[in-house]
Design an enzyme around this catalytic site. Sequence first.
Site, short mmCIF file in Angstrom:
data_model
loop_
_atom_site.label_atom_id
_atom_site.label_comp_id
_atom_site.label_asym_id
_atom_site.label_seq_id
_atom_site.Cartn_x
_atom_site.Cartn_y
_atom_site.Cartn_z
N HIS A 87 -27.98 5.80 14.91
CA HIS A 87 -28.42 7.19 14.99
C HIS A 87 -29.94 7.32 14.88
CE1 HIS A 87 -24.31 8.90 14.61
NE2 HIS A 87 -24.09 7.83 13.88
N ASN A 160 -19.62 13.76 13.83
CA ASN A 160 -19.91 13.35 15.21
C ASN A 160 -19.40 14.42 16.17
OD1 ASN A 160 -21.09 10.91 14.57
ND2 ASN A 160 -19.29 9.67 15.01
FE1 HDE Z 1 -22.65 6.56 9.80
N1 HDE Z 1 -24.38 5.68 9.13
N2 HDE Z 1 -21.61 4.98 9.08
N3 HDE Z 1 -20.92 7.32 10.58
N4 HDE Z 1 -23.65 8.11 10.53
C1 HDE Z 1 -25.60 6.21 9.26
O1 HDE Z 1 -27.17 6.32 7.54
C2 HDE Z 1 -22.07 4.03 8.25
C3 HDE Z 1 -19.68 6.80 10.44
C4 HDE Z 1 -23.14 9.22 11.12
O2 HDE Z 1 -28.80 12.19 11.42
C5 HDE Z 1 -26.64 5.44 8.49
O3 HDE Z 1 -29.02 7.53 7.14
C6 HDE Z 1 -21.00 3.16 7.81
C7 HDE Z 1 -18.67 7.75 10.83
C8 HDE Z 1 -24.19 10.12 11.49
O4 HDE Z 1 -29.52 10.92 9.79
C9 HDE Z 1 -25.84 4.33 7.81
C10 HDE Z 1 -19.88 3.62 8.44
C11 HDE Z 1 -19.37 8.86 11.21
C12 HDE Z 1 -25.37 9.49 11.10
C13 HDE Z 1 -24.45 4.62 8.29
C14 HDE Z 1 -20.27 4.77 9.22
C15 HDE Z 1 -20.76 8.58 11.05
C16 HDE Z 1 -25.00 8.24 10.49
C17 HDE Z 1 -27.85 5.00 9.28
C18 HDE Z 1 -18.47 3.04 8.36
C19 HDE Z 1 -18.80 10.18 11.74
C20 HDE Z 1 -26.78 9.98 11.30
C21 HDE Z 1 -28.99 5.88 8.82
C22 HDE Z 1 -17.88 3.14 7.07
C23 HDE Z 1 -18.02 10.90 10.75
C24 HDE Z 1 -27.22 10.91 10.22
C25 HDE Z 1 -28.45 6.68 7.76
C26 HDE Z 1 -28.62 11.38 10.49
C27 HDE Z 1 -25.91 7.34 9.94
C28 HDE Z 1 -23.40 3.89 7.89
C29 HDE Z 1 -19.34 5.46 10.04
C30 HDE Z 1 -21.76 9.54 11.39
C31 HDE Z 1 -26.31 2.93 8.07
C32 HDE Z 1 -21.15 1.97 6.88
C33 HDE Z 1 -17.16 7.56 10.79
C34 HDE Z 1 -24.05 11.47 12.17
O5 HDE Z 1 -25.87 4.46 6.41
#
Ligand code: HDE
Length: 703
Positions: A87, A160
């Site tokens: 992202h 999302n």
């Molecule tokens: Fe994320 N995800 N994610 N994700 N995600 C990040 O956090 C992570 C997941 C989502 O505009 C990171 O600040 C893991 C699902 C959005 O700043 C990080 C898992 C969904 C955004 C991270 C998921 C998301 C992130 C990278 C599996 C939809 C952007 C930078 C368990 C519900 C937020 C940060 C923004 C961002 C990890 C799965 C949505 C690395 C470990 C499911 C919208 O922490």
Amino acid sequence: MDSSSKKTDDGIRITQGHGGETHQHVPHRGDHQDGESHLTTNHGLRLSDNQNSLRAGSRGPTLLEDFILREKIFHFDHERIPERIVHARGSGAHGYFECTTAIPELTKAAPFSEVGKRTPLFCRMSTVAGSKGSKDTPRDVRGFALKFYTEAGNWDLVGNNIPVFFIQDAIKFPDLIHAVKPEADRGFPQAASAHDTFWDFISLMPESLHMVMWVMSDRALPRSLRMMDGFGIHTFRFINADGEMSFVKFHWKPVLGVQSTLWDEAVKISGADPDFHRRDLWEAITAGDYPEWEFGVQVFDQAFAEAQPYDVLDATKLIPEEEVPVQIIGRIVLDRWPDNFFAETEQVAFLPSNIIPGIDFSNDPLLQGRLFSYLDTQKSRLGTTNFHQIPVNAPQCPMHNFQRDGMMQTHIPTGRANYEPNSLAEAGEEAGPRECPETGFTSFRNTGENNDANQSLRIRAESFADHYSQARLFYRSQTEAEQNHIVAAITFELSKVDLEHVRRRVVSHLLVIDEGLGARVAAGLGIEPPEPATPAKAPVDMPTSDALSILKRDKKTLKGRKVGILFAEGSDKAEIERLKKAIEGEGATAMLIAPQVEGVGVEGGTLKADGQLAGTPSVLLDAVALVLTEAAAKMLCDDGAATDFVKDAYGHLKAIGHNAGAQPLLDKVGVKADEGVTGLGDEFLKAAAQRFFDREPKVHQMP
Ligand code: HDE
């Protein structure tokens, strides 16, 4: 000798120094008088010269003593911070949530307590795979993250634009992201899933197939960030004032309807305007045309959960809206662009662990993993555990605790109470804050939901084992045109995959999802269909759901769209102005386009354009109108920018309104009459509010 100074034509003041040397001073924009703001160092020292560093003589070496230069360069050297691992590319805006139906019987969450109540929020929308500087329009799921600044603390709903996810367990997330990111040895492709490692991983992880269907659909090619659905994805809990629990899934639906581009169009947009979505959001908000979503919930209980053929804790599954309707309880409006992109959109730190009384987590194993990941990532990205003090992250309600110190501490706690319990109040000193059993957050006491709670098991529940039924549900709920796009997208992506065994393995899964789908992709690749994969659990046929199709819910509105009016030498000015007014009257933007941006001689005077033809291809527009004299149309037949303009509008199934004079240009690119090719009257306004999918078989060969 006295120093004297004179001004040159370009505003540079040259001072003759005592030794005859000259110094240049470039004036600051709007040179300040005393009492106005002055340039200073970060520590408040006023600067006399922001143009020249301190040198030993006018042509001598720069001195280490120049602390002003060093501070400025030092700060600049560290301007970049690590981009988000996923992202990275995103755009954000401020806005608010307004409650339209209070639901105290379901939850004590502050934003939903009374009708009309507004809760400020910050929203960031993003692509997943690409780097921070990558294009806005790759085929990708979009992040849709909301930070509600409630009076009970910040609530982050980090969702999302697709209601399901690739994996069921957080332990697979690093593998998924490694597989989709540029390949490790070669560093490409950027912002693309059409490569070996992604499809290799996906084909070995059938749990991802449902999400893959969504990502290969037009959902992954949004026309605008204002035209995307939002989903919290996971099942959460609502808790009311009596401590009663219900399960909830969050949805938000764009008032403008969901709209997408075609693949060929998205590819061309990325060249014409890599900032297509960011610019669109900025233009809408700064024009006061505030993006808006209806915010709703699907609420259900344990008995419903147990009766479903899938597990509600499985993030690869959705609950069809026909089964549990989305109850609209509010609206989200984005009404303010951030003052500074870096300070706000880049530094905003979302945490799925930010919840408030009235909302709680479920046992979804993906959500549970996220509760760790985001806090951890903010420390490495923003460099300090005090990232919550950055204004965009700070709660807008009182915040007190005994956490202290750390890098970049900006709070200055007073007194010596930095521990609890303490009895310092008895000595008349500040005692600091205390816990509040009545209104403080309590975790929901989960009894009986988990039948093997007393064992530690690295095991996935049997109820998570069906990976095909909802992929089938999604595919079969689409219109024919949408199914065609899914077939074309998968065929395209697999054609970019070099590993032939991976292509075959993907097709073996597609055959289980839907035999026709698998057969068409096999034909598109030019291979014999392989044996279908053997599912761990045989799929079931669920009733199709119209809510899953974009086109079945198409709002056919011109509102929020952009219509281009192409004109040239001799065009009818009155007609152009009439058309522009009519388009704007429908709530759309009219963009005037001509071969010369600063003006063209038209019948009735001259007319300035908003965009030059070569720089404003029709991929940036939703519909086009051609107001041309026959002579101008004939001239434009030899201009590639003009022929592409019309050819792409036609190929991308857009409405083309035209006067009689424009006919030579239409003939040149082979535009054939259909419902979407109209005159310039009301019929054009109606046509411009939609695309003409019946035209597609005439312009694209489908596998
Ligand atoms: Fe994320 N995800 N994610 N994700 N995600 C990040 O956090 C992570 C997941 C989502 O505009 C990171 O600040 C893991 C699902 C959005 O700043 C990080 C898992 C969904 C955004 C991270 C998921 C998301 C992130 C990278 C599996 C939809 C952007 C930078 C368990 C519900 C937020 C940060 C923004 C961002 C990890 C799965 C949505 C690395 C470990 C499911 C919208 O922490």
